[in-house]
Write a protein that holds these residues in place. Structure first.
Motif, PDB file in Angstrom:
ATOM      1  N   ARG A  99       0.793  -1.244   0.000  1.00 56.68           N
ATOM      2  CA  ARG A  99       0.000   0.000   0.000  1.00 56.68           C
ATOM      3  C   ARG A  99       0.820   1.287   0.000  1.00 56.68           C
ATOM      4  NH1 ARG A  99      -4.847  -1.766  -1.690  1.00 56.68           N
ATOM      5  NH2 ARG A  99      -5.121  -3.838  -0.798  1.00 56.68           N
ATOM      6  N   ALA A 100       2.145   1.193   0.069  1.00 51.37           N
ATOM      7  CA  ALA A 100       2.927   2.425   0.015  1.00 51.37           C
ATOM      8  C   ALA A 100       3.141   2.860  -1.433  1.00 51.37           C
ATOM      9  CB  ALA A 100       4.278   2.235   0.694  1.00 51.37           C
ATOM     10  N   CYS A 101       3.391   4.147  -1.604  1.00 50.69           N
ATOM     11  CA  CYS A 101       3.812   4.689  -2.905  1.00 50.69           C
ATOM     12  C   CYS A 101       2.907   4.296  -4.068  1.00 50.69           C
ATOM     13  CB  CYS A 101       5.248   4.258  -3.216  1.00 50.69           C
ATOM     14  SG  CYS A 101       6.429   4.925  -2.044  1.00 50.69           S
ATOM     15  N   GLN A 102       1.618   4.401  -3.862  1.00 52.13           N
ATOM     16  CA  GLN A 102       0.696   4.142  -4.972  1.00 52.13           C
ATOM     17  C   GLN A 102       0.855   5.209  -6.060  1.00 52.13           C
ATOM     18  OE1 GLN A 102      -3.351   3.531  -3.498  1.00 52.13           O
ATOM     19  NE2 GLN A 102      -2.519   2.829  -1.533  1.00 52.13           N
ATOM     20  N   ASP A 103       1.443   6.351  -5.668  1.00 46.72           N
ATOM     21  CA  ASP A 103       1.660   7.434  -6.626  1.00 46.72           C
ATOM     22  C   ASP A 103       2.826   7.166  -7.569  1.00 46.72           C
ATOM     23  OD1 ASP A 103       3.298   7.473  -4.423  1.00 46.72           O
ATOM     24  OD2 ASP A 103       3.390   9.661  -4.292  1.00 46.72           O
ATOM     25  N   LEU A 104       3.477   6.005  -7.391  1.00 45.84           N
ATOM     26  CA  LEU A 104       4.605   5.663  -8.253  1.00 45.84           C
ATOM     27  C   LEU A 104       4.431   4.296  -8.916  1.00 45.84           C
ATOM     28  CD1 LEU A 104       7.569   6.692  -5.894  1.00 45.84           C
ATOM     29  CD2 LEU A 104       6.584   8.043  -7.748  1.00 45.84           C
ATOM     30  N   GLY A 105       3.415   3.578  -8.513  1.00 46.67           N
ATOM     31  CA  GLY A 105       3.306   2.171  -8.927  1.00 46.67           C
ATOM     32  C   GLY A 105       2.766   1.986 -10.336  1.00 46.67           C
ATOM     33  N   VAL A 140      -4.756   0.202 -10.488  1.00 43.87           N
ATOM     34  CA  VAL A 140      -5.247   1.105  -9.443  1.00 43.87           C
ATOM     35  C   VAL A 140      -4.264   2.255  -9.247  1.00 43.87           C
ATOM     36  CG1 VAL A 140      -5.870   1.285  -7.009  1.00 43.87           C
ATOM     37  CG2 VAL A 140      -6.544  -0.723  -8.321  1.00 43.87           C
ATOM     38  N   ASP A 141      -2.957   1.916  -9.215  1.00 46.31           N
ATOM     39  CA  ASP A 141      -1.941   2.971  -9.140  1.00 46.31           C
ATOM     40  C   ASP A 141      -2.140   3.990 -10.259  1.00 46.31           C
ATOM     41  OD1 ASP A 141      -0.733   1.466  -7.106  1.00 46.31           O
ATOM     42  OD2 ASP A 141       0.471   0.356  -8.559  1.00 46.31           O
ATOM     43  N   GLY A 142      -2.544   3.494 -11.411  1.00 45.68           N
ATOM     44  CA  GLY A 142      -2.767   4.391 -12.547  1.00 45.68           C
ATOM     45  C   GLY A 142      -3.782   5.466 -12.202  1.00 45.68           C
ATOM     46  N   TRP A 143      -4.891   5.054 -11.588  1.00 48.60           N
ATOM     47  CA  TRP A 143      -5.906   6.054 -11.213  1.00 48.60           C
ATOM     48  C   TRP A 143      -5.339   7.042 -10.203  1.00 48.60           C
ATOM     49  CZ3 TRP A 143      -9.135   6.727 -14.646  1.00 48.60           C
ATOM     50  CH2 TRP A 143      -9.825   5.680 -15.284  1.00 48.60           C
ATOM     51  N   VAL A 144      -4.576   6.513  -9.225  1.00 48.49           N
ATOM     52  CA  VAL A 144      -3.973   7.404  -8.227  1.00 48.49           C
ATOM     53  C   VAL A 144      -3.088   8.427  -8.930  1.00 48.49           C
ATOM     54  CG1 VAL A 144      -2.341   7.513  -6.296  1.00 48.49           C
ATOM     55  CG2 VAL A 144      -4.065   5.679  -6.389  1.00 48.49           C
ATOM     56  N   ARG A 145      -2.294   7.922  -9.868  1.00 54.46           N
ATOM     57  CA  ARG A 145      -1.304   8.797 -10.509  1.00 54.46           C
ATOM     58  C   ARG A 145      -1.941   9.796 -11.462  1.00 54.46           C
ATOM     59  NH1 ARG A 145       3.600   4.872 -12.240  1.00 54.46           N
ATOM     60  NH2 ARG A 145       4.380   6.879 -13.014  1.00 54.46           N
ATOM     61  N   GLU A 171      -0.619   9.983 -17.292  1.00 55.10           N
ATOM     62  CA  GLU A 171      -1.060   8.738 -17.909  1.00 55.10           C
ATOM     63  C   GLU A 171       0.010   8.173 -18.844  1.00 55.10           C
ATOM     64  OE1 GLU A 171      -4.846   8.844 -19.846  1.00 55.10           O
ATOM     65  OE2 GLU A 171      -4.584   6.881 -20.777  1.00 55.10           O
ATOM     66  N   ARG A 172       0.605   9.066 -19.640  1.00 55.69           N
ATOM     67  CA  ARG A 172       1.644   8.586 -20.562  1.00 55.69           C
ATOM     68  C   ARG A 172       2.796   7.956 -19.791  1.00 55.69           C
ATOM     69  NH1 ARG A 172       0.252  12.788 -24.273  1.00 55.69           N
ATOM     70  NH2 ARG A 172       1.360  14.351 -23.062  1.00 55.69           N
ATOM     71  N   GLU A 173       3.176   8.632 -18.694  1.00 49.90           N
ATOM     72  CA  GLU A 173       4.277   8.135 -17.875  1.00 49.90           C
ATOM     73  C   GLU A 173       3.918   6.776 -17.276  1.00 49.90           C
ATOM     74  OE1 GLU A 173       6.093  11.474 -15.508  1.00 49.90           O
ATOM     75  OE2 GLU A 173       6.200   9.864 -14.023  1.00 49.90           O
ATOM     76  N   TRP A 174       2.705   6.706 -16.734  1.00 50.30           N
ATOM     77  CA  TRP A 174       2.271   5.468 -16.104  1.00 50.30           C
ATOM     78  C   TRP A 174       2.127   4.348 -17.122  1.00 50.30           C
ATOM     79  CZ3 TRP A 174      -2.632   3.411 -17.346  1.00 50.30           C
ATOM     80  CH2 TRP A 174      -2.928   2.200 -16.699  1.00 50.30           C
ATOM     81  N   LEU A 175       1.546   4.696 -18.269  1.00 52.24           N
ATOM     82  CA  LEU A 175       1.226   3.683 -19.263  1.00 52.24           C
ATOM     83  C   LEU A 175       2.463   2.888 -19.678  1.00 52.24           C
ATOM     84  CD1 LEU A 175      -1.277   2.648 -20.790  1.00 52.24           C
ATOM     85  CD2 LEU A 175      -0.633   4.102 -22.701  1.00 52.24           C
ATOM     86  N   GLY A 176       3.568   3.616 -19.902  1.00 52.39           N
ATOM     87  CA  GLY A 176       4.813   2.947 -20.269  1.00 52.39           C
ATOM     88  C   GLY A 176       5.213   1.918 -19.222  1.00 52.39           C
ATOM     89  N   GLU A 177       5.162   2.344 -17.951  1.00 54.58           N
ATOM     90  CA  GLU A 177       5.562   1.422 -16.878  1.00 54.58           C
ATOM     91  C   GLU A 177       4.586   0.259 -16.777  1.00 54.58           C
ATOM     92  OE1 GLU A 177       6.136   3.733 -13.273  1.00 54.58           O
ATOM     93  OE2 GLU A 177       6.922   5.383 -14.509  1.00 54.58           O
ATOM     94  N   TYR A 178       3.311   0.563 -16.964  1.00 49.54           N
ATOM     95  CA  TYR A 178       2.287  -0.470 -16.898  1.00 49.54           C
ATOM     96  C   TYR A 178       2.521  -1.524 -17.989  1.00 49.54           C
ATOM     97  CZ  TYR A 178      -2.352  -2.575 -17.544  1.00 49.54           C
ATOM     98  OH  TYR A 178      -3.384  -3.451 -17.700  1.00 49.54           O
ATOM     99  N   LEU A 179       2.729  -1.038 -19.218  1.00 46.25           N
ATOM    100  CA  LEU A 179       2.940  -1.968 -20.330  1.00 46.25           C
ATOM    101  C   LEU A 179       4.229  -2.760 -20.119  1.00 46.25           C
ATOM    102  CD1 LEU A 179       1.790   0.268 -23.316  1.00 46.25           C
ATOM    103  CD2 LEU A 179       0.585  -1.675 -22.299  1.00 46.25           C
ATOM    104  N   GLU A 180       5.234  -2.072 -19.602  1.00 50.66           N
ATOM    105  CA  GLU A 180       6.488  -2.776 -19.312  1.00 50.66           C
ATOM    106  C   GLU A 180       6.250  -3.857 -18.275  1.00 50.66           C
ATOM    107  OE1 GLU A 180      10.560  -1.299 -18.357  1.00 50.66           O
ATOM    108  OE2 GLU A 180       9.676   0.541 -19.167  1.00 50.66           O
ATOM    109  N   SER A 181       5.432  -3.535 -17.267  1.00 48.66           N
ATOM    110  CA  SER A 181       5.207  -4.525 -16.204  1.00 48.66           C
ATOM    111  C   SER A 181       4.478  -5.733 -16.770  1.00 48.66           C
ATOM    112  CB  SER A 181       4.424  -3.904 -15.041  1.00 48.66           C
ATOM    113  OG  SER A 181       3.063  -3.737 -15.392  1.00 48.66           O
TER     114      SER A 181
END
Lengths: 372, 418, 372, 418
Positions: free
Chosen positions: B72-78, B82-87, B237-247
């Motif tokens: 539950r820590a650092c949802q603003d970076l995950g 769900v982290d995506g919505w936070v971010r 979103e663009r920043e998150w999306l890259g990490e999400y797709l990478e994950s």
């Protein structure tokens, strides 16, 4: 190559277009593609009795009208445009050609009248598990049983095999290929519908378990007949593909005129204009190839069918793929929805691109004709 | 918290806090504790359940949680959904929301009470031209009354909230009359319908809004300044999306088909080679040329993305990486789909659960359109590349600088739910 | 793959760009390309003495600066951008690599210092009448003559062969390939300049008539050395190609902003915007390939040079062809004139597309590395 | 002459005339006789040395001349370069020229006294946008005084006349202020310089016009109606160009490389097959695919041109045939050039008379740009196809409907002579 179509052909086209607009609108296509049978028997009878479409290339002596592949081309182009759901290609192009090209007058006498009248649906069972569209792909053996033969094995990708009254089957008698006819309900014959990408065109697995079959034509001459039939079939398919490609282009142009973004129709954006100009070039080029193909199929003087056919298959398949692909792209998100019919053309295009061999394979065939 | 805090002192504080509070159970009490302590979104401002820490300090926090297995820590970076919505949405509310919204919404999001969310941006007549949206919000006392239709919202049908763009002024040019709202979706007048895609799947919804009520305190940012808020959300979103797709990519790695930069050149071509082998066509030089071309496109795409993403002139390079990368992906995905169908031969005519191979290939082939059409079409990417990267002049469009009321607008309304 | 270039590399690039803008402007390129020699000896000496460019990858012990292919990449990219006319590629990339990769310390001692100082121009004589860039293409025989060898035959497409002080020659000793050095003025050595499409890069026919030659490296190890040199060369060429492609793209963008048609700059038309967006994608992709190539050439950990090189050659050749082609198209009629320098980049691109093997051949090489 | 005349009666008249006049010598006297009798341009009006005959009746005339080997008839139908001038410029002067010009110019052209001609249409700043031309003609008593620069004029340096488009009114939208003139090029103020092309050849000129004088009777059509006159000339040019290129094709036929419709499919691929064989690569399936694709493009291009040219809805189909055909040609010519260079290998690095193979291939490769750029770029063809054939909406351009004076114009002036 000037047009193979005369004014009379264009008048045939107009009446067919009106007929399909009325009896095969999008709603009907969507209704039928969701059924197992995949076609409407009433409409099937109607196109036989009122329009004589099934008997178009059937000789008059067998109840047909004895027309050529040019007339058939008009019909197929309009069917491709309308995505008309019916076992027409399998019956009229595949099965009928096998009967005609086999030279087997007894079989012709037995089946052609029924085909022309709409009573007999035909299919061609050819490809097996290897997925090959050539002679080497035919491994199923036919064993002699007195005057008759017995077939055991499985045929795949059989267009409309699940509703066929007559199945023409390619199998080996010894080392060479022969063709056989098997009637619906024959012992050991089972058909299983397969789920397809293109729901408007049904495909079945047809299984034979010691099924009695009658030789069609001369024993051992099966591949000679079949290779001619396949050349005719790709030309016929090309007509369908050109009809579909033109429909996809028309859809895209139409949408580009009504879809407003940035305060203007998206068709005013040069990116879309040039994209569709390129599509038009491909569609018109494919149409020219189709004309030459139909002329060759009809035995007009000039280029040989066996050399024209691979060109036609490769070009028209590619053009339909492009046109139906760009139609989705022009439609944007809407093009990705089930509700907009863009995907129906796209799926037909993708499906027919691999049916009867892909473009690369046909270009390699043509290479042989260029002396390469 | 002070951004000048030494990383090791911060780490110690986190360790101490964990020692006192982490009992090995991820229950509601734990989640609330993490949020109230500020660990859930350390980069958020202190008045929005954050600690105002820099990203690198926040990562110190995350590392300590990870060390003891506490969630539950650092949802603003995950990288999770769900982290995506936070971010994306949590961030703009944290930065630009009014106190009431900020305290409730950000808290719910971080604690995990805000179930699913829907981004209510696109409309049937506002796709490439997102700023042409026509959903209207009209003020009525202390509520905005919203009417309109949204589309391409991904998320659950029973989502509890939405991030809504709506027009609040028609008498100014289109970008200047849009506001950004957080809207409660559990009210009459909200209808969410799944859109059936050409694959037969439904991953997106269309949302019909009829007299939907939004309290005035749910506006994010200034009224009519929603376009600017959206840019912040889209940037995140663009920043998150890259990490999400990478994950997602990383989970595929276990399937043996992932490659990293300067790994052996052949890595990542296995699917193409396999397809050709299976077809017995791996010796055909035309097929080999295609495979090598496709694989090369994949490699250079990956290299370019890494190179531009890590470049120092970041703003320009990020745009370049995103737009060029997206365009490159379209070519790759469509061409690979076509190639695999070709290699499959007649099996590519089949579909559905009983025909796994045909189903897989055709799904891959069709889903390529989500890249060439979704999130800005290829055509929009080429506009971005030519105008923002190459500096080519913008063409005249009839809507530039014109009050929205006077712009020619689309009127097509259709229900595209399956 | 992140960038192989550091801030220091970018500062090197800036000073080189300024230097070439000053000493190799378009007017100089046009002057030199019309001469037989094809380069300016003063500038050649200047880039050696002031910038140390010829000695960049020459070890310090031989008077060079011992840098890597990464630094060389910066230099070549800027030379490609400026279409710098000089025997740099032949001397520094081809001849120097042969000396270094051969492991022949005596030859290194003899030639490298002169190369680094700008006194020695080098060339590689490799391809023969068959036009093949592979081992099988080397048919010329070297016959032993005491400690020395004698060469007889003709080598084609020798970059800067007409001005070379040192010619490295590939020839057969028995069934295997060895490398040799031949000095300018050697008996029986004649060179003849050939007219080229790309006038900024000179090509000669080099003829040997019982010409004395010294073995370079180990007898029979010639192809091992040469194949490594060719891999290095295509990576070096890629840097030049990326520089040229970027220059062509920049030219096109610039022209699109100033050329007015229909009341606006043609760059406002989406057709040109999208065309150049696609070019940018190819140029940036080629640049990435070049980075990876330079890293592999410099022995960085990771991908093998022999696998990277064909990818790099194919991609960068294609990208340069596209960029220089579209630059002409954007320039319209002006692009078809001699006066606008668009054709100089186009000719360089076309010429280098077939130099060291075409894209198709390199992709086939890469196919082997993919396990195909 | 009456168009109702029966073909056989006409043939008899021609035969009689020939029997009386043709002495087997193509001298000046003969040429003048043919012109005065009206046989030189039978489709031209009777007041312009013609007979007002239909094309098919004119062909009857031509057939009789051909039968006895007599030259100079039917220049208004012929495919040669001189015929081209008759058909393009002779035609518009015959139809729209004032009597003085008509009588002198058409006569000179038909008799063969009008040496070379230059089409003075394009300008450095008016290429794709031809109607944006800036060369000005100002009335000064009974002469127009012309100043400006023209470019891409093909023809001899010492041509005696030019067909000139010049602006005669700047206060109306661009298409409405242009006039069409026949100008004497043998006067001071006319400078014709060859343009050196990227191939090193010079087939075109740039023409500098400084205070060039044109008598008022040399205007063709109405003042400011030159754009309409140009369309007639360009229409005739398109028609002629096809026949001209075909007539070149026919001379190539003797080289064994020509094909006609429904000839064996393989005809016309010999150059491609030969290139691959010479390279020893004819068995490589990738190369075979390329050859087949190129050859297929050639065939379908030919078929489409024939099909559309002979279609009954002629106007629309002619546009289609021309624009689609030109676009198809670009792809073919560039791709064939690239393929042949590839097959040639390193020899494609060479050029010049001592390297025939390299020279031929590279010249073919470079000349492909004359198709993709000259006579309307590929981009212009796609505009025509999408707007005129597909009926897609025209985009806004800033010059539409604006007085020419107020349009943003290019000012680049450069001398592009070699």
């Amino acid at each position: 190559m000037v047009s193979v179509f005369t004014e009379e052909h264009e008048s045939l086209r107009s009446s067919l277009r009106a007929f399909f607009a009325n009896r095969s609108p999008e709603s009907e296509v969507r209704r039928l593609m969701a059924t197992d049978e995949g076609y409407d028997r009433d409409v099937w009878r109607q196109i036989a009795s009122e329009l004589g479409l099934q008997g178009l290339i059937v000789p008059e002596e067998h109840g047909g009208s004895g027309y050529t592949w040019v007339e058939l081309g008009v019909v197929l182009e309009e069917m491709g445009r309308a995505l008309f759901c019916a076992p027409y290609f399998s019956t009229v192009v595949l099965a009928t050609s096998c009967l005609l090209e086999s030279g087997d007058t007894a079989a012709q006498k037995e089946y052609l009248e029924g085909i022309a009248s709409g009573d007999v649906v035909g299919a061609l069972a050819f490809v097996e598990a290897s997925g090959r569209w050539d002679e080497a792909g035919i491994e199923m053996a036919a064993t002699a049983d007195g005057d008759s033969y017995r077939l055991t094995g499985e045929k795949l990708f059989v267009l409309d095999g699940h509703v066929a009254d007559l199945v023409v089957v390619a199998a080996r008698t010894g080392s060479s290929v022969s063709l056989f006819t098997v009637d619906k309900g024959a012992p050991g014959l089972t058909t299983r519908l397969t789920e397809t990408l293109d729901q408007t065109r049904k495909v079945a697995v047809v299984t034979f378990e010691n099924t009695p079959a009658r030789l069609l034509g001369v024993e051992g001459a099966g591949w000679t007949t079949l290779s001619k039939v396949l050349d005719l079939a790709v030309v016929a398919l090309a007509a369908e593909q050109v009809g579909g490609a033109q429909a996809a282009l028309d859809m895209a142009v139409e949408y580009s005129k009504i879809r407003i973004q940035f305060g203007q129709p998206i068709g005013a954006f040069q990116a879309l204009k040039h994209m569709l100009a390129d599509v038009m070039l491909e569609v018109e080029s494919a149409r020219s190839a189709m004309h030459v193909g139909l002329a060759a199929a009809s035995g007009h003087e000039g280029a040989e069918l066996s050399a024209v056919a691979p060109l036609v298959k490769a070009y028209c398949s590619d053009a339909f793929e492009l046109a139906s692909h760009q139609n989705i792209q022009v439609h944007g998100g809407m093009g990705f929805t089930w509700e907009v019919p863009a995907h129906l053309y796209f799926k037909r295009a993708k499906s027919m691109a691999v049916f009867l061999g892909d473009s690369t394979q046909h270009r390699e065939r043509l290479a042989g004709h260029l002396g390469l | 918290m002070d951004n000048d805090i030494a990383p090791d002192r911060l780490a110690e504080q986190v360790r101490d806090w964990l020692a006192e509070n982490w009992r090995g159970v991820d229950d509601r009490e734990w989640r609330e504790k993490v949020v109230l302590a500020g660990w859930a979104a350390p980069t958020f401002p202190e008045n929005a359940y954050g600690l105002g820490l820099s990203k690198s300090l926040a990562q110190v926090v995350g590392a300590e949680f990870t060390a003891v297995g506490a969630p539950r820590a650092c949802q603003d970076l995950g990288p999770g959904v769900v982290d995506g919505w936070v971010r994306m949405i949590g961030l703009v509310v944290a930065l630009h929301g009014l106190p009431a919204l900020r305290e409730q919404f950000v808290r719910d999001l971080l604690v995990g009470d805000a179930d699913g969310g829907l981004a209510l941006y696109s409309e049937p007549n506002a796709g490439s031209d997102l700023a042409g949206l026509q959903t209207r919000a009209v003020l009525d006392g202390d509520h905005w009354i919203v009417n309109g239709q949204k589309v391409w919202s991904s998320g659950p049908l029973d989502s509890t909230w939405g991030a809504l763009l709506a027009r609040t002024d028609e008498d100014v040019p289109k970008h200047q009359g849009i506001s950004f709202f957080i809207v409660d979706l559990q009210q009459p007048g909200v209808e969410v319908r799944p859109i059936k895609q050409i694959t037969g799947d439904s991953e997106f919804n269309e949302v019909f809004l009829t007299d939907v009520r939004v309290p005035v305190e749910n506006v994010v940012g200034e009224i009519n300044d929603g376009w600017a808020i959206l840019q912040v959300a889209l940037g995140a979103e663009r920043e998150w999306l890259g990490e999400y797709l990478e994950s997602i990519g990383r989970t595929e790695e276990t399937a043996g088909d992932h490659r990293s930069a300067l790994a052996p050149i052949a890595d990542g071509a296995a699917d193409l080679v396999r397809a050709a082998r299976r077809a017995g066509r791996a010796d055909d030089s035309a097929i080999r040329q295609t495979i090598v071309q496709l694989h090369t496109w994949r490699l250079v795409h990956e290299w370019t993305t890494e190179r531009l993403s890590s470049a120092s002139d970041s703003a320009q390079s990020q745009v370049a990486a995103a737009a060029l990368g997206k365009l490159a992906s379209s070519r790759i995905l469509h061409s690979v789909g076509r190639f695999k169908a070709q290699m499959l031969g007649p099996e590519a005519m089949l579909y559905g659960p009983e025909n796994r191979t045909g189903d897989d290939v055709n799904r891959e082939m069709m889903n390529a359109f989500t890249n060439s059409v979704g999130g800005g079409t290829d055509q929009i990417q080429r506009n971005i590349i030519s105008e923002r990267l190459l500096g080519m002049p913008r063409a005249h469009t009839p809507d530039r600088g014109v009050p929205f009321r006077d712009i020619r607008k689309g009127t097509t309304q259709r229900n595209i739910s399956g």
